[in-house]
Design an enzyme around this catalytic site. Structure first.
Site: not given
Length: 769
Positions: A199, A266, A329
């Site tokens: 991440d 990420h 995301e």
């Protein structure tokens, strides 16, 4: 002739009150098996009872040794394991292609006065049978021999995917800690360990071809590094030998490890290590900010070669059919701003950046498919098109699962906030860090993995359900265990047991034995569901000097015992039946006990005096109207203790002190705390409210009744560079009459620290802060 009762009768016995049926008829098994029938007689099991391996296969012998080891550690029984021989008076484990089960991972378990036999058609089923037997043999915290009632179990799982995700990117766990978690997964009959390894905040898996991923990408410099207990550098990574060890350990417990390598978003830790694979070519630091960061993978051929090289090493380490590629995301700002990316998108004839992500995910999916693997991604992969054989993990509620299943994709239900175990389990003052809203034990138990919008054919695409333990607010395994247990027990029953057999009252009656197993194994489980809530009408008590006290707990289960004299409550203390009339000052202490007298939750207490009632925790003060967002955070991002924690709203630092009789109150005293603003909000940053301030570092302003009400006090905040994180503020209040609420609002600049309220007290005239 053995007298058998029907499964229906068994359910009636299990679901009846504990005192209405002999304890032997209520096995404390979690998850509840598919079918149980009781029989006559008992089998005595003691240290002379052998475990017999019927057959030469190594897997059966391994399961036998697992069972013997668990009984040694949790029951104090040392049973021998032998290959073949006499079976009378023994525990017999046998792989049998004719075992009376219908599905993979199913088993049959029979207890008769002559012995115990577990049969299954596959190794996993035999192992799960051994897990059930271990639970039957640990019905309480006692050690030594026991009488086991005769019974017959035929059991199999409802779903094939029974999962738990652990985030090792935000905070890092040791291999030994992960093995402890895998032990518990196996004991709850979960079989999919989703391991979040990369991440923005860290890259945790060594890739030999790209050493900078762990030399640089595995480490971050915390905010305020080296001060107040914050480490100078935070991070770590798993060597390839570490990975092999975890995979082998999981496989021995019939758990598949599914690695997640996040893309295209990420990706900040990747870009910090190899900026050429990012969009801008610039090298950022590894992120210290939780949330949504802007860094994306590039979409050129060199970057795709990097991705495939990484996946080659990942596939060599993880035999799982499934490889998780994230896909969530991915804020597209960098792609939108890049001429090269835009040119690539138009050359491919793609209409927008979501379609470009779909193109990238499809290309990765085809690469995995060519190597005999199957892509899994979060439900955003649906936004730009998805490979035909991709499995979709639905986290943005259940809509992604419904859409994917209707399109013919296999799906795993993992919705936020329902199955996000970083959500708080309660709003109690003594709860640890996490997100709001609360997702308590009962809500997890009530979750249904198959959305009602799916027809029968579509429902067959639901592989199962998975809980996620994101670790932004869980720096240690103690935090993780507090968040995961006992909610994992609830999930295990959702995933394994028939939906029709699910019953909350039955489940809570089976929990005391499970809690004893946790304690025997050193699992730091939460008792939030059974912790006693001591409630009263605060204002009535302030006016009259007498409190009407109500005791309750979340679970609505267990016996509540209390004391008013300061002593520790126990079984001999009065049992709560009706509201208590208590004259101030007093201290109420209360505990929840199970029917067998064991403790379901540690004692809680509440001091009742005028001063205590006028002192309110920041956790008890709701957000001002306009924003429901709420976090409980530690004083520093990497703090290793469970307490203290503070409630904060990233978007508007404004809370309400409850309506209170204000007559005679002259001073407000605030225990305040300064927190790191290490949150990446992406496009939501525009929602952060900035309040005007008149002093350099802002103020804590007190308004009467509401946020737009008259200003009663304004307390300047100290210089962050030259003050402690926790500090006191106080101010005189103009005289007021009657009941009024107070709005407490921080006006600190929003490009600086966050602030929270630890405790707010109102003091009468003549009482110094």
């Amino acid at each position: 002739m053995i007298r058998r009762c029907s499964f229906l009768l068994f359910c009636l016995l299990v679901l009846s009150p504990l005192h209405a049926a002999p304890a032997a008829t209520v096995p404390s098994l979690i998850p509840l098996p598919s079918q149980i029938s009781l029989a006559s007689g008992e089998f005595r099991l003691d240290a002379r009872t052998p475990i017999v391996v019927a057959g030469p296969d190594r897997a059966t012998r391994r399961t036998a040794h697992w069972l013997a080891d668990r009984l040694t550690h949790t029951r104090g029984l040392h049973l021998s394991v032998r290959q073949g021989g006499a079976t009378s008076g023994a525990i017999v484990l046998q792989r049998d292609p004719r075992a009376p089960v219908e599905r993979r991972e199913g088993y049959a378990l029979d207890v008769t006065p002559d012995g115990i036999r577990i049969t299954a058609r596959d190794d996993a089923g035999l192992f799960y049978g051994a897990v059930t037997l271990w639970q039957l043999l640990t019905p309480d915290a006692q050690h030594g021999a026991l009488q086991l009632p005769a019974l017959h179990i035929r059991d199999q799982p409802r779903f094939a995917w029974r999962g738990l995700m652990l985030d090792s990117a935000r905070h890092f766990q040791s291999v030994a800690e992960i093995e402890q978690l895998l032990n518990q997964m196996a004991e709850h009959k979960l079989n999919m360990f989703h391991w979040h390894l990369t991440d923005d905040q860290g890259w945790r898996i060594r890739i030999k071809r790209y050493p900078e991923l762990t030399r640089i990408g595995a480490w971050r410099t915390p905010p305020d590094a080296g001060h107040d207990g914050e480490p100078q550098r935070y991070g770590g990574f798993y060597t390839q030998d570490d990975i092999r060890r975890v995979v082998a350990y999981a496989a021995a417990r019939y758990i598949t490890v599914v690695p997640e390598i996040d893309m295209p978003g990420h990706a900040q830790a990747v870009v910090a290590a190899y900026p050429q694979f990012g969009v801008t070519g610039r090298r950022p630091p590894v992120s210290v900010d939780w949330g949504v960061n802007p860094y994306l993978y590039n979409v050129d051929d060199a970057t795709f070669r990097f991705i495939t090289h990484v996946l080659d090493e990942v596939m060599a380490l993880f035999p799982s059919k499934y490889i998780h590629v994230g896909g969530d995301e991915a804020v597209k700002d960098q792609w939108q701003a890049s001429p090269a990316v835009q040119a690539k998108m138009h050359a491919l004839g793609l209409k927008d950046e979501d379609a470009l992500q779909g193109w990238l995910i499809d290309r990765v999916g085809r690469y995995l498919d060519a190597h005999g693997r199957r892509l899994v991604g979060w439900d955003e992969i649906l936004d730009g098109g998805v490979p035909a054989d991709a499995t979709v993990m639905s986290w943005r509620g259940t809509k992604g699962a419904i859409k994917a299943a209707q399109q013919g994709h296999d799906v795993v239900l993992s919705p936020a906030p329902d199955l996000y175990f970083d959500q708080l389990q309660s709003d109690r003052i003594d709860e640890t860090a996490g997100r709001m809203p609360v997702r308590d034990l009962a809500s997890v138990y009530a979750f249904e993995p198959v959305p009602k919008e799916l027809d029968a054919a579509q429902a067959r695409h639901v592989l199962g359900a998975q809980a996620n333990a994101w670790t932004e607010h869980m720096p240690t395994m103690q935090h993780v265990e507090h968040a995961v247990f006992p909610r994992l027990a609830a999930l295990s029953e959702v995933d394994w047991s028939p939906a029709a057999s699910r019953d909350w009252n039955s489940f809570t009656r089976r929990l005391p034995a499970q809690f004893a197993r946790y304690r025997a194994q050193g699992i730091a489980y939460a008792d939030s569901a059974f912790a006693v809530d001591i409630a009263l009408d605060r204002n009535a008590a302030l006016v009259s000097g007498t409190a009407q006290v109500t005791l309750s707990n979340q679970a609505g289960s267990g016996a509540l015992h209390y004391t008013l004299d300061g002593s520790v409550p126990g079984r001999d203390s009065p049992q709560y039946q009706a509201p208590l009339t208590v004259k101030l000052p007093a201290t109420v202490r209360a505990v929840t006990l199970a029917a067998d007298g064991s403790t379901l939750a540690a004692p809680r207490q509440r001091a009742l005096s005028r001063a205590d009632l006028l002192s309110v925790s920041g956790h008890q003060m709701p957000n001002c109207p306009g924003s429901d967002f709420r976090l409980r955070v530690q004083p520093l991002p990497d703090a290793t203790s469970l307490a203290p924690v503070y409630s904060t709203n990233l978007f508007n630092s404004c809370q309400l002190y409850p309506a209170t009789p204000m007559d005679g109150l002259a001073t407000i005293h605030v225990d305040a705390v300064r927190l790191e603003r290490n949150y990446a909000l992406a496009h939501e940053a525009k929602l952060v409210v900035s309040h005007p301030h008149t002093t350099p570092f802002g103020e804590l302003v007190v308004h009467l009744d509401r946020c737009g009400g008259p200003v009663l006090a304004s307390m300047p905040l100290p210089d962050p560079a030259h003050s402690a994180r926790k500090f006191e503020l106080h101010a005189a209040l103009p005289a007021q009459h009657g009941q009024h609420a107070l709005c407490l609002l921080y006006t600190a600049p929003i490009d600086g620290p966050l602030y929270a309220l630890d405790r707010v007290a109102l003091l009468p005239e003549g009482v110094a802060p």
